[in-house]
Design a protein around this motif. Structure first.
Motif, PDB file in Angstrom:
ATOM      1  N   ARG A  39       0.823  -1.211   0.000  1.00 43.71           N
ATOM      2  CA  ARG A  39       0.000   0.000   0.000  1.00 43.71           C
ATOM      3  C   ARG A  39       0.856   1.259   0.000  1.00 43.71           C
ATOM      4  NH1 ARG A  39      -4.446   1.258  -2.223  1.00 43.71           N
ATOM      5  NH2 ARG A  39      -2.690   2.163  -3.352  1.00 43.71           N
ATOM      6  N   ASP A  40       2.003   1.218   0.669  1.00 45.31           N
ATOM      7  CA  ASP A  40       2.891   2.389   0.703  1.00 45.31           C
ATOM      8  C   ASP A  40       3.765   2.495  -0.545  1.00 45.31           C
ATOM      9  OD1 ASP A  40       1.949   3.191   3.188  1.00 45.31           O
ATOM     10  OD2 ASP A  40       3.445   1.990   4.264  1.00 45.31           O
ATOM     11  N   ARG A  41       3.807   1.436  -1.357  1.00 43.05           N
ATOM     12  CA  ARG A  41       4.657   1.438  -2.549  1.00 43.05           C
ATOM     13  C   ARG A  41       3.876   1.729  -3.828  1.00 43.05           C
ATOM     14  NH1 ARG A  41       7.715  -4.122  -2.706  1.00 43.05           N
ATOM     15  NH2 ARG A  41       9.020  -2.991  -4.232  1.00 43.05           N
ATOM     16  N   ILE A  42       2.574   1.633  -3.758  1.00 45.67           N
ATOM     17  CA  ILE A  42       1.721   1.776  -4.936  1.00 45.67           C
ATOM     18  C   ILE A  42       0.894   3.050  -4.783  1.00 45.67           C
ATOM     19  CG2 ILE A  42      -0.249   0.748  -6.148  1.00 45.67           C
ATOM     20  CD1 ILE A  42       0.937  -1.990  -5.519  1.00 45.67           C
ATOM     21  N   PRO A  43       0.787   3.851  -5.825  1.00 40.63           N
ATOM     22  CA  PRO A  43       0.073   5.129  -5.721  1.00 40.63           C
ATOM     23  C   PRO A  43      -1.346   4.961  -5.174  1.00 40.63           C
ATOM     24  CG  PRO A  43       1.219   4.991  -7.814  1.00 40.63           C
ATOM     25  CD  PRO A  43       1.356   3.649  -7.173  1.00 40.63           C
ATOM     26  N   PRO A  44      -1.798   5.905  -4.339  1.00 39.92           N
ATOM     27  CA  PRO A  44      -3.130   5.788  -3.729  1.00 39.92           C
ATOM     28  C   PRO A  44      -4.273   5.738  -4.727  1.00 39.92           C
ATOM     29  CG  PRO A  44      -1.857   7.573  -2.729  1.00 39.92           C
ATOM     30  CD  PRO A  44      -1.047   7.073  -3.870  1.00 39.92           C
ATOM     31  N   ARG A  45      -4.059   6.249  -5.943  1.00 43.33           N
ATOM     32  CA  ARG A  45      -5.126   6.238  -6.951  1.00 43.33           C
ATOM     33  C   ARG A  45      -5.460   4.819  -7.406  1.00 43.33           C
ATOM     34  NH1 ARG A  45      -3.047   5.086 -11.833  1.00 43.33           N
ATOM     35  NH2 ARG A  45      -0.778   5.335 -12.112  1.00 43.33           N
ATOM     36  N   ILE A  46      -4.569   3.870  -7.148  1.00 40.75           N
ATOM     37  CA  ILE A  46      -4.775   2.485  -7.581  1.00 40.75           C
ATOM     38  C   ILE A  46      -5.410   1.681  -6.445  1.00 40.75           C
ATOM     39  CG2 ILE A  46      -3.617   0.340  -8.259  1.00 40.75           C
ATOM     40  CD1 ILE A  46      -1.658   1.996  -9.835  1.00 40.75           C
ATOM     41  N   THR A  47      -6.544   1.078  -6.747  1.00 40.99           N
ATOM     42  CA  THR A  47      -7.223   0.215  -5.788  1.00 40.99           C
ATOM     43  C   THR A  47      -6.415  -1.067  -5.585  1.00 40.99           C
ATOM     44  OG1 THR A  47      -9.403   1.062  -6.372  1.00 40.99           O
ATOM     45  CG2 THR A  47      -9.316  -1.147  -5.409  1.00 40.99           C
ATOM     46  N   LEU A  48      -6.274  -1.479  -4.332  1.00 41.98           N
ATOM     47  CA  LEU A  48      -5.569  -2.714  -4.018  1.00 41.98           C
ATOM     48  C   LEU A  48      -6.515  -3.691  -3.324  1.00 41.98           C
ATOM     49  CD1 LEU A  48      -2.057  -1.634  -2.658  1.00 41.98           C
ATOM     50  CD2 LEU A  48      -2.594  -2.722  -4.835  1.00 41.98           C
ATOM     51  N   ILE A  49      -6.525  -4.912  -3.820  1.00 44.77           N
ATOM     52  CA  ILE A  49      -7.290  -6.005  -3.213  1.00 44.77           C
ATOM     53  C   ILE A  49      -6.361  -7.212  -3.143  1.00 44.77           C
ATOM     54  CG2 ILE A  49      -9.237  -7.605  -3.490  1.00 44.77           C
ATOM     55  CD1 ILE A  49     -10.648  -5.389  -5.109  1.00 44.77           C
ATOM     56  N   ASP A  50      -6.315  -7.868  -2.000  1.00 43.44           N
ATOM     57  CA  ASP A  50      -5.614  -9.153  -1.967  1.00 43.44           C
ATOM     58  C   ASP A  50      -6.679 -10.246  -2.036  1.00 43.44           C
ATOM     59  OD1 ASP A  50      -6.079  -8.128   0.744  1.00 43.44           O
ATOM     60  OD2 ASP A  50      -5.142  -9.982   1.474  1.00 43.44           O
ATOM     61  N   ALA A  51      -6.463 -11.164  -2.973  1.00 42.51           N
ATOM     62  CA  ALA A  51      -7.455 -12.206  -3.257  1.00 42.51           C
ATOM     63  C   ALA A  51      -6.783 -13.532  -3.531  1.00 42.51           C
ATOM     64  CB  ALA A  51      -8.322 -11.790  -4.447  1.00 42.51           C
ATOM     65  N   PRO A  52      -6.006 -14.046  -2.573  1.00 43.15           N
ATOM     66  CA  PRO A  52      -5.441 -15.382  -2.778  1.00 43.15           C
ATOM     67  C   PRO A  52      -6.566 -16.413  -2.834  1.00 43.15           C
ATOM     68  CG  PRO A  52      -5.168 -14.688  -0.512  1.00 43.15           C
ATOM     69  CD  PRO A  52      -5.701 -13.499  -1.247  1.00 43.15           C
ATOM     70  N   MET A  53      -6.272 -17.536  -3.473  1.00 47.64           N
ATOM     71  CA  MET A  53      -7.327 -18.522  -3.679  1.00 47.64           C
ATOM     72  C   MET A  53      -6.841 -19.907  -3.266  1.00 47.64           C
ATOM     73  SD  MET A  53      -5.708 -17.540  -6.618  1.00 47.64           S
ATOM     74  CE  MET A  53      -4.701 -18.328  -7.871  1.00 47.64           C
ATOM     75  N   SER A  54      -7.803 -20.798  -3.101  1.00 46.11           N
ATOM     76  CA  SER A  54      -7.516 -22.171  -2.719  1.00 46.11           C
ATOM     77  C   SER A  54      -8.342 -23.100  -3.587  1.00 46.11           C
ATOM     78  CB  SER A  54      -7.858 -22.383  -1.239  1.00 46.11           C
ATOM     79  OG  SER A  54      -7.529 -23.694  -0.822  1.00 46.11           O
ATOM     80  N   GLY A  55      -7.816 -24.305  -3.795  1.00 40.19           N
ATOM     81  CA  GLY A  55      -8.579 -25.294  -4.546  1.00 40.19           C
ATOM     82  C   GLY A  55      -7.773 -26.079  -5.550  1.00 40.19           C
ATOM     83  N   ALA A  56      -6.526 -25.682  -5.812  1.00 45.44           N
ATOM     84  CA  ALA A  56      -5.647 -26.364  -6.766  1.00 45.44           C
ATOM     85  C   ALA A  56      -6.140 -26.156  -8.195  1.00 45.44           C
ATOM     86  CB  ALA A  56      -5.516 -27.855  -6.452  1.00 45.44           C
ATOM     87  N   ALA A  57      -5.369 -26.662  -9.148  1.00 43.03           N
ATOM     88  CA  ALA A  57      -5.654 -26.418 -10.563  1.00 43.03           C
ATOM     89  C   ALA A  57      -7.010 -26.962 -10.977  1.00 43.03           C
ATOM     90  CB  ALA A  57      -4.551 -27.028 -11.428  1.00 43.03           C
ATOM     91  N   VAL A  58      -7.441 -28.078 -10.384  1.00 43.12           N
ATOM     92  CA  VAL A  58      -8.724 -28.664 -10.782  1.00 43.12           C
ATOM     93  C   VAL A  58      -9.859 -27.694 -10.485  1.00 43.12           C
ATOM     94  CG1 VAL A  58      -8.995 -29.891  -8.572  1.00 43.12           C
ATOM     95  CG2 VAL A  58     -10.217 -30.699 -10.612  1.00 43.12           C
ATOM     96  N   ALA A  59      -9.778 -26.959  -9.371  1.00 41.37           N
ATOM     97  CA  ALA A  59     -10.822 -25.987  -9.049  1.00 41.37           C
ATOM     98  C   ALA A  59     -10.739 -24.771  -9.965  1.00 41.37           C
ATOM     99  CB  ALA A  59     -10.719 -25.560  -7.591  1.00 41.37           C
TER     100      ALA A  59
END
Length: 274
Positions: free
Chosen positions: A109-129
């Motif tokens: 958040r401190d490295r990326i300009p405030p005008r850019i929305t940041l979302i963290d969205a890691p996922m689970s389920g492996a390649a089959v999902a």
């Protein structure tokens, strides 16, 4: 149904084991999504026309989903070799879907300009999902930002958990993966011991699935693509050790880390299972 605001301009950086099926799912849902990878487009079969060279990828990009392997590759995408923060003039949203240290993610958040929305969205389920568009997402960010981008997540996932502010999704993911790593280590040990006892693998896995030892790896042993793999630095079992290290990096001050350290060592010692 796609949101008209996001039909174009969506890009996935990192079209590997997870990123490529995510790109395919987005396109199947009606998004004119594009991909970028350090490998040539010819490596991607039917997806090849939609995997672009960096200048073309950057020129069209408004919403970036990063699915690269680790912190070094994420830094390359955002600030270094690809430097999409500078190369993509219309970039407005960055969604972090790689599994990384929560400390690193929060510091973005401190490295990326405030005008850019940041979302963290890691996922689970492996390649089959990913291939079946039923991933589970752990989301961190402002509620309005997540709601605005929900059509993207619904195109590639089936379960959505808003865990809190930016970084909270990643914190939840590394804790989840710590459990996944422990289940992987112990399930593989149990199967090895069962071999030596003369028990049939399939019969035991069926038992585990309906009994108190039930866990994701055992229940999906025939579908999860890395279930029988041994540890290698560049495979999914190797990534599990990175994920445990990410959890350890965000451990509470003074926490007892003996068990996670042991799990990491046990995962690293896994050999291929026939």
């Amino acid at each position: 149904m796609t949101n008209p605001d996001f039909v174009t301009g969506v890009g996935i950086a990192g079209c590997g084991r997870m990123g490529a099926p995510m790109l395919a799912a987005l396109r199947a849902a009606g998004f004119d999504a594009k991909g970028f990878d350090v490998r040539p487009p010819s490596d991607f079969g039917a997806l090849a026309p939609h995997v672009l060279a960096l200048p073309d990828f950057a020129a069209q990009l408004t919403t970036l989903i990063t699915v690269v392997r680790d912190i070094a590759q994420t830094d390359d995408v955002l600030f270094g070799a690809q430097n999409l923060l500078a190369a993509a003039p219309n970039l407005s949203t960055v969604i972090i879907s790689s599994t990384l240290s929560p400390r690193y993610v929060r510091a973005l958040r401190d490295r990326i300009p405030p005008r850019i929305t940041l979302i963290d969205a890691p996922m689970s389920g492996a390649a089959v999902a990913a291939e079946e568009a039923r991933l589970s997402f752990m989301l961190g960010g402002e509620p309005l930002d997540i709601a605005t981008h929900q059509p993207l997540f619904e195109a590639i996932g089936a379960h959505f958990h808003h865990m809190g502010a930016f970084g909270a999704g990643m914190q939840a993911k590394v804790l989840n993966n710590l459990l996944a790593a422990s289940n992987t280590a112990m399930t593989r040990l149990v199967l090895d011991w069962a071999d030596q006892s003369g028990l049939d693998e399939r019969a035991l896995l069926d038992l585990i699935h309906t009994s108190s030892g039930q866990n994701w790896l055992a229940s999906g042993f025939e579908e999860i693509e890395f279930a029988r793999d041994g540890w290698e630095a560049d495979n999914t079992i190797g990534i599990l050790t990175k994920d445990v290290a990410s959890a350890l990096d965000a451990a509470p001050e003074g926490a007892d880390t003996a068990l996670p350290d042991l799990i990491k060592a046990q995962i690293r010692a896994l050999k291929p299972r026939a």
